[in-house]
Design a protein around this motif. Structure first.
Motif, mmCIF file in Angstrom:
data_model
loop_
_atom_site.group_PDB
_atom_site.id
_atom_site.type_symbol
_atom_site.label_atom_id
_atom_site.label_comp_id
_atom_site.label_asym_id
_atom_site.label_seq_id
_atom_site.Cartn_x
_atom_site.Cartn_y
_atom_site.Cartn_z
ATOM 1 N N GLY A 125 14.058 4.527 3.654
ATOM 2 C CA GLY A 125 12.802 5.200 3.947
ATOM 3 C C GLY A 125 12.241 4.715 5.270
ATOM 4 N N ARG A 126 10.981 5.046 5.483
ATOM 5 C CA ARG A 126 10.365 4.705 6.757
ATOM 6 C C ARG A 126 9.812 3.280 6.738
ATOM 7 N N ASP B 199 6.281 2.985 5.250
ATOM 8 C CA ASP B 199 6.237 3.135 3.795
ATOM 9 C C ASP B 199 6.662 1.843 3.096
ATOM 10 N N ASN B 200 7.643 1.190 3.674
ATOM 11 C CA ASN B 200 8.094 -0.066 3.078
ATOM 12 C C ASN B 200 7.011 -1.130 3.137
ATOM 13 N N HIS C 280 3.746 -0.495 3.225
ATOM 14 C CA HIS C 280 2.738 -0.081 2.234
ATOM 15 C C HIS C 280 3.191 -0.479 0.832
ATOM 16 N N PHE C 281 4.461 -0.256 0.572
ATOM 17 C CA PHE C 281 5.012 -0.530 -0.761
ATOM 18 C C PHE C 281 4.892 -2.022 -1.092
ATOM 19 N N SER D 8 1.171 -2.955 -1.623
ATOM 20 C CA SER D 8 0.588 -2.504 -2.899
ATOM 21 C C SER D 8 1.221 -3.226 -4.081
ATOM 22 N N LEU D 9 2.477 -3.624 -3.941
ATOM 23 C CA LEU D 9 3.112 -4.414 -5.003
ATOM 24 C C LEU D 9 2.416 -5.750 -5.194
ATOM 25 N N SER D 10 1.828 -6.226 -4.115
ATOM 26 C CA SER D 10 1.167 -7.530 -4.177
ATOM 27 C C SER D 10 -0.320 -7.393 -4.467
ATOM 28 N N THR E 82 -4.342 -2.761 -2.374
ATOM 29 C CA THR E 82 -4.313 -1.317 -2.627
ATOM 30 C C THR E 82 -5.330 -0.565 -1.768
ATOM 31 N N GLY E 83 -5.195 0.741 -1.809
ATOM 32 C CA GLY E 83 -6.177 1.634 -1.195
ATOM 33 C C GLY E 83 -6.371 1.409 0.294
ATOM 34 N N ASN F 54 -4.966 -1.720 1.875
ATOM 35 C CA ASN F 54 -3.521 -1.600 2.124
ATOM 36 C C ASN F 54 -3.281 -0.952 3.492
ATOM 37 N N GLU F 55 -3.974 0.140 3.702
ATOM 38 C CA GLU F 55 -3.802 0.878 4.960
ATOM 39 C C GLU F 55 -4.213 0.012 6.151
ATOM 40 N N MET G 44 2.930 -9.710 1.405
ATOM 41 C CA MET G 44 3.020 -10.114 0.003
ATOM 42 C C MET G 44 2.336 -11.465 -0.227
ATOM 43 N N LEU H 283 1.503 5.623 -3.229
ATOM 44 C CA LEU H 283 2.105 4.502 -2.498
ATOM 45 C C LEU H 283 1.087 3.391 -2.261
ATOM 46 N N LEU H 284 -0.123 3.780 -1.943
ATOM 47 C CA LEU H 284 -1.135 2.772 -1.626
ATOM 48 C C LEU H 284 -1.753 2.144 -2.868
ATOM 49 N N ASN H 285 -1.698 2.852 -3.975
ATOM 50 C CA ASN H 285 -2.422 2.359 -5.147
ATOM 51 C C ASN H 285 -1.542 2.060 -6.362
ATOM 52 N N PRO I 129 2.241 1.542 -6.822
ATOM 53 C CA PRO I 129 3.619 1.505 -6.301
ATOM 54 C C PRO I 129 4.678 1.755 -7.381
ATOM 55 N N ARG J 32 16.234 3.044 -4.125
ATOM 56 C CA ARG J 32 15.699 2.551 -2.865
ATOM 57 C C ARG J 32 14.522 1.603 -3.042
ATOM 58 N N PHE J 33 13.685 1.902 -3.987
ATOM 59 C CA PHE J 33 12.491 1.088 -4.158
ATOM 60 C C PHE J 33 12.436 0.585 -5.596
ATOM 61 N N GLY K 152 6.962 -8.789 -6.566
ATOM 62 C CA GLY K 152 5.541 -8.608 -6.271
ATOM 63 C C GLY K 152 4.740 -9.076 -7.471
ATOM 64 N N GLN K 153 3.751 -8.283 -7.834
ATOM 65 C CA GLN K 153 2.957 -8.640 -9.002
ATOM 66 C C GLN K 153 2.976 -7.483 -9.991
#
Lengths: 375, 537
Positions: free
Chosen positions: A169-170, A173-174, A176-177, A180-182, A185-186, A189-190, A229, B27-29, B31, B93-94, B101-102
């Motif tokens: 992917g881009r 995006d990675n 952002h991913f 948000s995993l950590s 958010t919202g 994140n941006e 992260m 994606l932002l909220n 994942p 991919r993801f 992460g969490q």
């Protein structure tokens, strides 16, 4: 070492000043400040470089305005170890390599460098500390990480391998991913992804994929991703391997800035073949040979080996030999460099002596406290 | 791959702006949700369903011909499988879990549910071809159309044939008693041919339109009237209802040439019985032969593509010359037209019946034999298995995943062979399965004692995940099979013990699913987390 951006501005080191300002803005934890810093970086980037006085003046003014809102830079080194490594050893069941018992500590705000020749156990040591490889003896204490289980430990200890794993992917995006995993958010994140893109010079590559960026930018991306992260320990295996000289310097400076963060100081552990570059930024350097740590820079024993000067010259070898005669120094030649070791004269004194004897020196380095002399 | 899914500016083909906005928002909220690509999956599923639906609507399909729906289902399934492969590649991919992460503890369970939903949606494309076929046929024929056409065909043929083959009622009838006990009672009187005491012969005559008939009881028949109604009424023969439960079945010449099957159940127009046809033709005939031939011709043309008028006279001559076909006998036992071939030769009866059967098959496929339910159940089980594999793969290493699959196969084969050698009975088989499942769970718990990530605990954990579903169904089966060893389920004396068996088996399936989800949400997710994060050898 506080790395004051004002000093960089004063000396016209705008790129350094910008990066340091960005780090300080991130430390502020205030979204509006981070957004301002990102905008400043964007403005600087769009001007491509500061090429005239007007641009320089504008940038300096903007940076100073931003810096006024930021707390004064302060190093945040801690005496409490995030990770305690107590006599760990590792032997692979297949193959006959062994990592001999080794102890060290990783503290927030400190950079530890591990150097050594290929195949001597640097990566094994790093992977053990990162919790990827099981150790045979000794213990690893992650008490300072506040991690509930091994999964959380792996979240807190970021490991960046020499070969960055392929991602899809881009680029944006990675990031952002990962953020948000950590839990970022919202809008935050941006904001932080935009910030990281600027901080690591990736904005122009945000829409690209793995195949479209160079290995140097992949390393930058990986560091940005890992930082999003929010790790407490960052372990990098040969991060300089794919970088050009300027990029190496930039990365090392960045690592130093990141480790110094007042809000989230990092413990950084890295390996490299670039001894001098690592030694420049590391608070402690370990030399590993055949699985054993044979030298640690912060141990007093290092200074008992005497002063050493490494040099290159266009003068004939006999002239150099003649020049060193009469002083208490031992000369050796490895085919490329001369090494001059003395227990009574400092490196500066040795250098002065050579110049006085009309030896034309093209390169020299004081390696008295460097692991280089052990190679 | 990227070219397939993303254009230069990052927009995906056929994806409107709101999909991109949803993509960014997830994606932002969220994942985990974003990584499943459920939003893209649903969008492309809608497009896929629409395209398949539209294509099938456009493709020609003659409802009078044998359906090629199976081939279309195969093609659609192939397309859905290709779509799923692309989605799976995208899925790889993801991976939320492997990024350290969490992730929330409920993520594995949530993923299982989402994967299952998505796979089910993809699998259910199997239903589109028969659905479209039904819609197209429904548009061409209403429920009443078929019955009405069949009635017309039977009527017209009788109009054309009755002058040559007058039907004569013999009055040979059978009287069925209202109840089995009543029949037995009459039987005991050993009088084979006497009137049932509660049925008056005059009333029968009245109700059947002054036809001279006598109702008789035949003792060798041991059918309940209701059963007889179901059994024989469908054959189009003439049965008259007497009161609420008594039936009179008239055995006479069958003048029904074409039968309707499913259409009769869904049509408000009732199929004409032989008796009704007899009345219409012999007592109330208002249609001339020429009109009947014209109507019949249009109907035969509609169903078979043959024009009757072109060949009718010729065929009649051929029938005369062959000197057959005019005297058809009545076989009282079967009550079938014996020289069916003659009429088939003249009126293409076989082709008409086939065409009607194909139309009915298209129209009433979903109403028959729980067609939709069986597809849903089969799709549900297959997609659940695939979802479990996906979840296990995403929470494991490639090596452990492959080893677990191989181990599962080996254990199944070895256990099956061992059970076959000792000739194990069903209870023992069920018990063996439950013991294996328990063993997998016990073995997987060892991961809490290990300092390293072990292949064996990984295999045990995955096999536990795959097999936990079958515990309730195995236990229910074990109970009933054990019961069967003592109380034979086919013995009527113990039938009460098995009254709830089917229902409890049904419940056990849902309980298995519930158990799997609860374990996935509360236990397996944590175990995967613990196992995967352990250091390697």
């Amino acid at each position: 070492m506080t790395e004051n951006p004002e000093e960089y501005l004063r000396n016209g080191d705008y790129a350094l000043a910008l990066r340091r300002t960005l780090d300080l803005a991130l430390d502020s934890n205030k979204p509006e400040i981070i957004a301002q810093a990102t905008a400043l970086s964007r403005k600087y980037r769009e001007a491509l470089a500061i090429s005239d006085d007007t641009t320089a003046h504008t940038f300096t003014a903007d940076a100073r305005a931003l810096l006024q809102q930021l707390p004064a830079p302060a190093a945040n080194r801690s005496d409490n170890a995030l990770v305690k490594i107590n006599s760990i050893s590792k032997t692979y069941t297949r193959g006959n390599f062994s990592l001999k018992p080794l102890s060290m500590q990783l503290k927030a705000g400190e950079i530890t460098g591990v150097v050594g020749e290929n195949g001597n156990g640097k990566t094994t040591l790093l992977r053990c500390i990162a919790g990827q490889l099981a150790i045979d003896s000794g213990s690893l204490e992650y008490a300072g990480l506040n991690a509930a289980d091994h999964y959380a430990i792996k979240s807190a200890v970021a490991f960046i391998p020499q070969r960055i794993p392929r991602w899809y992917g881009r680029l944006r995006d990675n990031l952002h991913f990962s953020a948000s995993l950590s839990g970022i958010t919202g809008a935050e994140n941006e904001l932080l992804v935009d910030f990281m893109l600027e901080r690591f010079g990736l904005s122009g590559y945000a829409g690209l994929t793995w195949n479209q960026i160079s290995s140097g930018y992949r390393t930058r991306f990986e560091i940005a991703r890992v930082l999003l992260m929010r790790p407490q320990v960052m372990i990098l295996d040969e991060p300089l391997a794919n970088l050009d000289i300027n990029a190496q310097q930039t990365l090392l400076t960045d690592l130093r800035f990141l480790a110094l963060s007042s809000a989230r100081p990092l413990a950084v552990l890295l390996t490299s073949q670039q001894l001098h570059e690592v030694e420049k930024v590391a608070h402690r350097v370990l030399l590993i040979r055949q699985g054993s740590c044979i030298f640690t820079s912060d141990e007093p024993s290092a200074h008992t080996l005497g002063h050493a000067l490494e040099l290159e010259t266009t003068s004939p070898r006999d002239a150099v030999k003649l020049a060193v005669q009469g002083i208490d120094a031992e000369l050796s030649f490895n085919g490329g460099f001369f090494t001059l070791v003395s227990h009574t004269h400092t490196a500066q004194q040795l250098l002065k002596h050579l110049i006085e004897h009309d030896i034309h020196i093209t390169y020299c380095r004081d390696i008295s406290n460097s692991t280089k002399r052990l190679f | 791959m990227n070219r397939l899914f993303a254009t230069a500016n990052g927009r995906r083909p056929l994806a409107p702006a709101f999909i991109s906005r949803i993509d960014k928002w997830l994606l932002l909220n969220y994942p985990t949700l974003w990584a499943t690509r459920i939003h893209l999956f649903l969008w492309y599923a809608i497009i896929g369903y629409a395209v398949i639906y539209a294509t099938l609507l456009i493709l020609p399909d003659d409802p009078h011909k044998r359906s090629n729906v199976v081939m279309r289902q195969a093609i659609v399934t192939l397309l859905a499988t290709l779509g799923l492969i692309l989605w799976t590649i995208y899925l790889l991919r993801f991976n939320t879990f492997k990024r350290f992460g969490q992730p929330h503890a409920l993520v594995p369970g949530l993923q299982l549910l989402l994967f299952w939903c998505m796979l089910f949606i993809a699998g259910f494309t199997f239903v589109i071809p028969p659905f479209v076929e039904k819609q197209k046929t429904d548009a061409k024929y209403t429920d009443n159309d078929i019955t009405y056409a069949v009635n017309q065909i039977n009527y017209c043929i009788n109009v054309l044939e009755h002058e040559y083959n007058p039907v004569e009622l013999s009055g040979d009838t059978i009287l069925f008693t209202a109840t089995y006990e009543e029949a037995n009672s009459l039987n005991r009187q050993n009088d084979n041919y006497r009137l049932a005491p509660d049925i008056d012969a005059d009333s029968i005559s009245d109700s059947t339109g002054s036809i001279s008939l006598s109702a008789r009881y035949r003792p060798d028949v041991r059918w309940e009237p209701a059963d007889m109604k179901d059994e024989w009424l469908n054959s189009g023969d003439t049965i008259l209802l007497l009161g609420d439960s008594g039936l009179v079945h008239y055995i006479w010449k069958n003048i029904i040439y074409i039968n309707v099957k499913s259409s009769g159940d869904y049509s408000s127009v009732r199929p004409l019985t032989a008796y009704q046809l007899y009345h219409l033709i012999y007592r109330q005939k208002t249609v001339s032969n020429a009109e009947a031939l014209k109507t019949l011709d249009s109907l035969i043309l509609k169903f078979t593509g043959h024009s009757l008028t072109m060949e009718y006279e010729l065929k009649l001559k051929q029938r005369e010359q062959s000197n057959r076909g005019w005297d058809y006998d009545v076989n009282e036992a079967s009550n079938f037209i014996t020289n069916y071939n003659v009429f088939d030769f003249t009126y293409h009866l076989n082709e008409i019946e086939n065409a009607i059967r194909y139309i009915e098959m298209r129209k009433y496929r979903f109403e028959r034999n729980d067609y939709l339910m069986w597809i849903a159940v089969a799709t549900g089980y297959i997609t659940l298995a695939l979802s479990l594999l996906l979840v296990a793969f995403r929470h494991s290493t490639l090596k452990t995943f492959a080893a677990a699959l191989l181990s599962g196969v080996v254990i199944s084969v070895v256990t099956g062979v061992a059970l076959a050698i000792v000739n194990a009975r069903p209870p023992a088989i069920m018990l063996t399965i439950v013991i294996w499942v328990m063993f997998f769970h016990a073995a997987s718990l060892f991961l809490y004692r290990m300092r390293k990530r072990s292949l064996w605990t990984g295999i045990a954990l995955q096999l536990a995940v795959y097999s936990v579903f079958c515990i309730p169904i195995c236990l229910v089966t074990y109970y009933y099979e054990s019961l069967h060893q003592i109380y034979n389920r086919y013995d009527e004396r113990y039938s009460e013990l098995y009254v709830n068996e089917d229902f409890q088996r049904f419940l056990a399936q849902w309980a298995g699913l519930g158990l799997l989800l609860v374990m996935m949400f509360l236990v397996y997710g944590r175990m995967f987390r613990k196992w995967y994060s352990q250091p390697e050898e």
